[in-house]
Design a protein around this motif. Structure first.
Motif, PDB file in Angstrom:
ATOM      1  N   LYS A 329       0.819  -1.214   0.000  1.00 33.32           N
ATOM      2  CA  LYS A 329       0.000   0.000   0.000  1.00 33.32           C
ATOM      3  C   LYS A 329       0.858   1.272   0.000  1.00 33.32           C
ATOM      4  O   LYS A 329       0.648   2.182   0.805  1.00 33.32           O
ATOM      5  N   THR A 330       1.817   1.324  -0.921  1.00 34.87           N
ATOM      6  CA  THR A 330       2.660   2.502  -1.029  1.00 34.87           C
ATOM      7  C   THR A 330       2.300   3.307  -2.277  1.00 34.87           C
ATOM      8  O   THR A 330       1.641   2.806  -3.195  1.00 34.87           O
ATOM      9  N   VAL A 331       2.778   4.553  -2.286  1.00 38.62           N
ATOM     10  CA  VAL A 331       2.475   5.490  -3.364  1.00 38.62           C
ATOM     11  C   VAL A 331       3.778   6.024  -3.940  1.00 38.62           C
ATOM     12  O   VAL A 331       4.730   6.306  -3.206  1.00 38.62           O
ATOM     13  N   ARG A 332       3.812   6.146  -5.274  1.00 35.82           N
ATOM     14  CA  ARG A 332       4.889   6.856  -5.943  1.00 35.82           C
ATOM     15  C   ARG A 332       4.259   7.917  -6.834  1.00 35.82           C
ATOM     16  O   ARG A 332       3.349   7.628  -7.607  1.00 35.82           O
ATOM     17  N   SER A 333       4.737   9.142  -6.716  1.00 36.74           N
ATOM     18  CA  SER A 333       4.184  10.242  -7.505  1.00 36.74           C
ATOM     19  C   SER A 333       5.339  11.047  -8.074  1.00 36.74           C
ATOM     20  O   SER A 333       6.189  11.543  -7.321  1.00 36.74           O
ATOM     21  N   VAL A 334       5.411  11.151  -9.405  1.00 36.59           N
ATOM     22  CA  VAL A 334       6.531  11.815 -10.074  1.00 36.59           C
ATOM     23  C   VAL A 334       5.980  12.784 -11.110  1.00 36.59           C
ATOM     24  O   VAL A 334       5.194  12.385 -11.980  1.00 36.59           O
ATOM     25  N   ALA A 433       9.787  16.536  -9.444  1.00 40.47           N
ATOM     26  CA  ALA A 433       9.305  16.479  -8.064  1.00 40.47           C
ATOM     27  C   ALA A 433       8.753  15.086  -7.848  1.00 40.47           C
ATOM     28  O   ALA A 433       7.942  14.601  -8.652  1.00 40.47           O
ATOM     29  N   ALA A 434       9.185  14.418  -6.777  1.00 41.93           N
ATOM     30  CA  ALA A 434       8.804  13.015  -6.616  1.00 41.93           C
ATOM     31  C   ALA A 434       8.580  12.648  -5.160  1.00 41.93           C
ATOM     32  O   ALA A 434       9.283  13.128  -4.270  1.00 41.93           O
ATOM     33  N   ILE A 435       7.581  11.804  -4.954  1.00 41.96           N
ATOM     34  CA  ILE A 435       7.354  11.151  -3.671  1.00 41.96           C
ATOM     35  C   ILE A 435       7.586   9.655  -3.884  1.00 41.96           C
ATOM     36  O   ILE A 435       7.062   9.066  -4.833  1.00 41.96           O
ATOM     37  N   ALA A 454      -5.567  15.709  -4.187  1.00 39.67           N
ATOM     38  CA  ALA A 454      -5.074  17.001  -3.721  1.00 39.67           C
ATOM     39  C   ALA A 454      -3.595  17.170  -4.051  1.00 39.67           C
ATOM     40  O   ALA A 454      -3.144  18.262  -4.437  1.00 39.67           O
ATOM     41  N   HIS A 455      -2.817  16.095  -3.898  1.00 36.13           N
ATOM     42  CA  HIS A 455      -1.383  16.188  -4.191  1.00 36.13           C
ATOM     43  C   HIS A 455      -1.141  16.522  -5.666  1.00 36.13           C
ATOM     44  O   HIS A 455      -0.302  17.377  -5.990  1.00 36.13           O
ATOM     45  N   LEU A 456      -1.883  15.884  -6.571  1.00 40.19           N
ATOM     46  CA  LEU A 456      -1.715  16.179  -7.992  1.00 40.19           C
ATOM     47  C   LEU A 456      -2.080  17.626  -8.302  1.00 40.19           C
ATOM     48  O   LEU A 456      -1.401  18.296  -9.092  1.00 40.19           O
ATOM     49  N   ILE A 457      -3.158  18.124  -7.702  1.00 37.50           N
ATOM     50  CA  ILE A 457      -3.562  19.518  -7.920  1.00 37.50           C
ATOM     51  C   ILE A 457      -2.460  20.468  -7.463  1.00 37.50           C
ATOM     52  O   ILE A 457      -2.112  21.435  -8.149  1.00 37.50           O
ATOM     53  N   MET A 459       0.845  19.786  -7.105  1.00 31.56           N
ATOM     54  CA  MET A 459       2.040  19.674  -7.933  1.00 31.56           C
ATOM     55  C   MET A 459       1.851  20.355  -9.291  1.00 31.56           C
ATOM     56  O   MET A 459       2.778  21.007  -9.803  1.00 31.56           O
ATOM     57  N   ARG A 460       0.680  20.233  -9.859  1.00 30.75           N
ATOM     58  CA  ARG A 460       0.438  20.899 -11.145  1.00 30.75           C
ATOM     59  C   ARG A 460       0.405  22.413 -10.970  1.00 30.75           C
ATOM     60  O   ARG A 460       0.885  23.166 -11.828  1.00 30.75           O
ATOM     61  N   GLY A 461      -0.151  22.850  -9.844  1.00 28.36           N
ATOM     62  CA  GLY A 461      -0.149  24.277  -9.558  1.00 28.36           C
ATOM     63  C   GLY A 461       1.264  24.816  -9.379  1.00 28.36           C
ATOM     64  O   GLY A 461       1.598  25.898  -9.870  1.00 28.36           O
ATOM     65  N   PHE A 462       2.112  24.049  -8.691  1.00 27.01           N
ATOM     66  CA  PHE A 462       3.491  24.490  -8.483  1.00 27.01           C
ATOM     67  C   PHE A 462       4.265  24.483  -9.806  1.00 27.01           C
ATOM     68  O   PHE A 462       5.093  25.369 -10.053  1.00 27.01           O
ATOM     69  N   GLY A 463       3.975  23.518 -10.660  1.00 26.50           N
ATOM     70  CA  GLY A 463       4.614  23.499 -11.971  1.00 26.50           C
ATOM     71  C   GLY A 463       4.264  24.737 -12.779  1.00 26.50           C
ATOM     72  O   GLY A 463       5.124  25.333 -13.440  1.00 26.50           O
ATOM     73  N   ARG A 464       2.998  25.151 -12.737  1.00 30.14           N
ATOM     74  CA  ARG A 464       2.599  26.379 -13.442  1.00 30.14           C
ATOM     75  C   ARG A 464       3.297  27.592 -12.834  1.00 30.14           C
ATOM     76  O   ARG A 464       3.707  28.513 -13.547  1.00 30.14           O
ATOM     77  N   HIS A 465       3.433  27.582 -11.512  1.00 29.46           N
ATOM     78  CA  HIS A 465       4.121  28.686 -10.836  1.00 29.46           C
ATOM     79  C   HIS A 465       5.575  28.783 -11.287  1.00 29.46           C
ATOM     80  O   HIS A 465       6.066  29.885 -11.590  1.00 29.46           O
ATOM     81  N   LEU A 466       6.280  27.651 -11.358  1.00 27.75           N
ATOM     82  CA  LEU A 466       7.667  27.676 -11.811  1.00 27.75           C
ATOM     83  C   LEU A 466       7.781  28.179 -13.242  1.00 27.75           C
ATOM     84  O   LEU A 466       8.743  28.870 -13.597  1.00 27.75           O
TER      85      LEU A 466
END
Length: 483
Positions: A329-334, A433-435, A454-457, A459-466
């Motif tokens: 039950k682990t998560v990877r988000s990249v 950016a990765a978990i 929520a995490h995807l929202i 990360m996508r928001g931070f990508g737009r900010h960068l």
């Protein structure tokens, strides 16, 4: 390398179709180490002379330990299958991250050569995602000090090959076939034994360091001709009807439906078929063709006497590994993001901590302790949702790593600690950016529809900010001159 001992060769992807053939061919003249993420494979005993090391390529420290005392590393990794119970990532971003880890670890351990098997590079203006990813991996492996020898192949034919398996199943199971436009593209399919010959030729040869070689078999044929020859080998009459459209979406669905292969595997491969896959002339290709195996010979060795596809060597352990992923039950988000021109990963990590409270205001506050522990707190309730602890021993200017050490939303009792990182990739053109190995405390299905979304929202928001961050004018001018 010392003549008193055999060269030590580590194979990343040693349990796969190409990896199995390579390790059997190299073991006589080399000390062969099989690197595998599979706990099932690592715990099995063999009599083939291969030493197995459990290696999670998503962990740079784990990869560096696995490459200790290795002379030559062979890289055969392609992340088409899940690496966690939930993967929030494209295969391109996963492959990029894995290659960056491997290149850094090989440099750290003083590996003398990396041999990489990728895909042929058509000279089209726009590559498919699959071929673009293969080229990104090649460039990422070569971005560090360890010299790389890249072999670029199209369709590899042999027992257990996934692409060949799909073709045989299509021909065997369909009474007639509608052939889209991509079936008229030409290719030079290469037998697995010739791929092995090419790798053996390059291993340890300094005159191949820093070189790339496109390789293929002696038959330059269309995919339609491959299927016609497959039908002949299977002794099956099948009607084929060419149609004038390409239709990736339709092709991937019916190939997945008929063959039983996952859409994640079929999709990128089908997209690549819009390109002609014929190798350019080079000295290695000329040498291979002197004694190359024909397509028909390679095809015949891929099926049994009844015309059934020979199994992938990894298939026997894959189901066991998938069950273990579900249990963990682990998560990877990249996620890939643009890198502001004059900013490094250290700045990006600090900017994330500054930006996040503004993005989720008035819900969240960020507090940083004197010990460098970062807490994400609800503003109006004394509850820490997540706690990150900076890992200075594992961080550099181009990579910042944080361990997930607490918080209401994290299960920190897992034997493998969760990690959060920012790193520069692709010659500093992008940020990853990765978990990794995050184990949520929320019930799994609640997590999937709340925290994961929520995490995807975020990360996508931070990508737009960068992407909106403007570089310092002086640095921007220097960058323009350099380019």
């Amino acid at each position: 390398m010392s003549e008193a001992r055999k060269p030590v060769v580590a194979i990343a992807g040693a349990t796969g179709f190409v990896g199995q053939a390579l390790r059997c061919a190299l073991v006589e003249d080399h000390e062969v180490i099989g690197l595998t993420r599979s706990p099932t494979r690592a715990s099995m005993k063999d009599d083939d002379g291969v030493v197995w090391r459990h290696c999670d390529l998503f962990s740079m420290s784990n990869t560096a330990r696995a490459l200790k005392d290795v002379d030559i590393a062979i890289y055969l990794v392609h992340s088409m299958m899940p690496s966690a119970r939930l993967d929030q990532a494209s295969f391109m971003d996963l492959d990029l991250l894995l290659a960056d880890n491997f290149a850094r670890a090989a440099e750290q351990q003083g590996v003398k050569q990396i041999v990489y098997l990728g895909g042929i590079h058509p000279k089209d203006d726009k590559l498919s995602r699959h071929l673009e990813s293969r080229l990104e991996v090649e460039r990422t492996l070569a971005a560090r000090s360890c010299p790389v020898t890249a072999l670029r192949a199209g369709l590899v034919v042999g027992p257990g090959g996934s692409s060949m398996s799909m073709m045989v199943k299509l021909v065997a199971r369909l009474p007639f076939m509608i052939l889209p436009k991509w079936t008229r593209q030409r290719s030079a399919p290469i037998a697995i034994q010739d791929v092995v010959r090419a790798v053996r030729y390059c291993v340890g040869r300094e005159d191949t360091f820093g070189e790339s070689f496109e390789i293929g078999g002696p038959d330059v044929i269309t995919y339609q001709q491959m299927m016609e020859r497959t039908a002949k080998v299977l002794n099956k009459a099948i009607r084929m009807v060419p149609v004038p459209f390409f239709s990736v979406a339709l092709s991937r669905r019916w190939v997945s439906l008929i063959t039983g292969a996952s859409d994640a595997l079929v999709g990128p491969l089908i997209e690549s078929l819009e390109h002609s896959m014929i190798p350019e002339d080079n000295r290695l290709q000329r040498w291979l063709l002197e004694d190359a195996t024909s397509f028909d010979q390679a095809l015949s060795s891929s099926v049994d006497e009844r015309g059934r596809v020979l199994p992938n060597p990894r298939q026997t352990i894959r189901s066991s590994d998938q069950n273990k992923l579900i249990e963990m039950k682990t998560v990877r988000s990249v996620q890939r993001m643009p890198r502001p021109v004059d900013k490094d990963a250290r700045w990006v990590a600090a900017e994330y901590m500054r930006w996040l409270p503004r993005f989720v205001w008035p819900i969240l506050a960020v507090r940083v302790s004197e010990r460098g522990v970062i807490g994400f707190w609800l503003r109006f309730i004394p509850l820490c949702l997540l706690e990150l602890t900076h890992a200075p021993d594992r961080s550099e200017d181009d990579r910042q790593l944080f361990r997930i050490t607490g918080g209401f939303l994290a299960n920190t009792k897992s034997p493998i600690p969760g990690r959060f990182e920012f790193r520069e990739v692709l010659n500093r053109k992008a940020i990853i950016a990765a978990i990794h190995d995050f184990k949520p405390r929320l019930p799994w299905y609640v997590y999937n529809f709340s925290q994961a979304v929520a995490h995807l929202i975020v990360m996508r928001g931070f990508g737009r900010h960068l992407g909106r961050v403007r570089p310092n004018q002086e640095v921007a001018q220097l960058s323009e001159k350099a380019s």
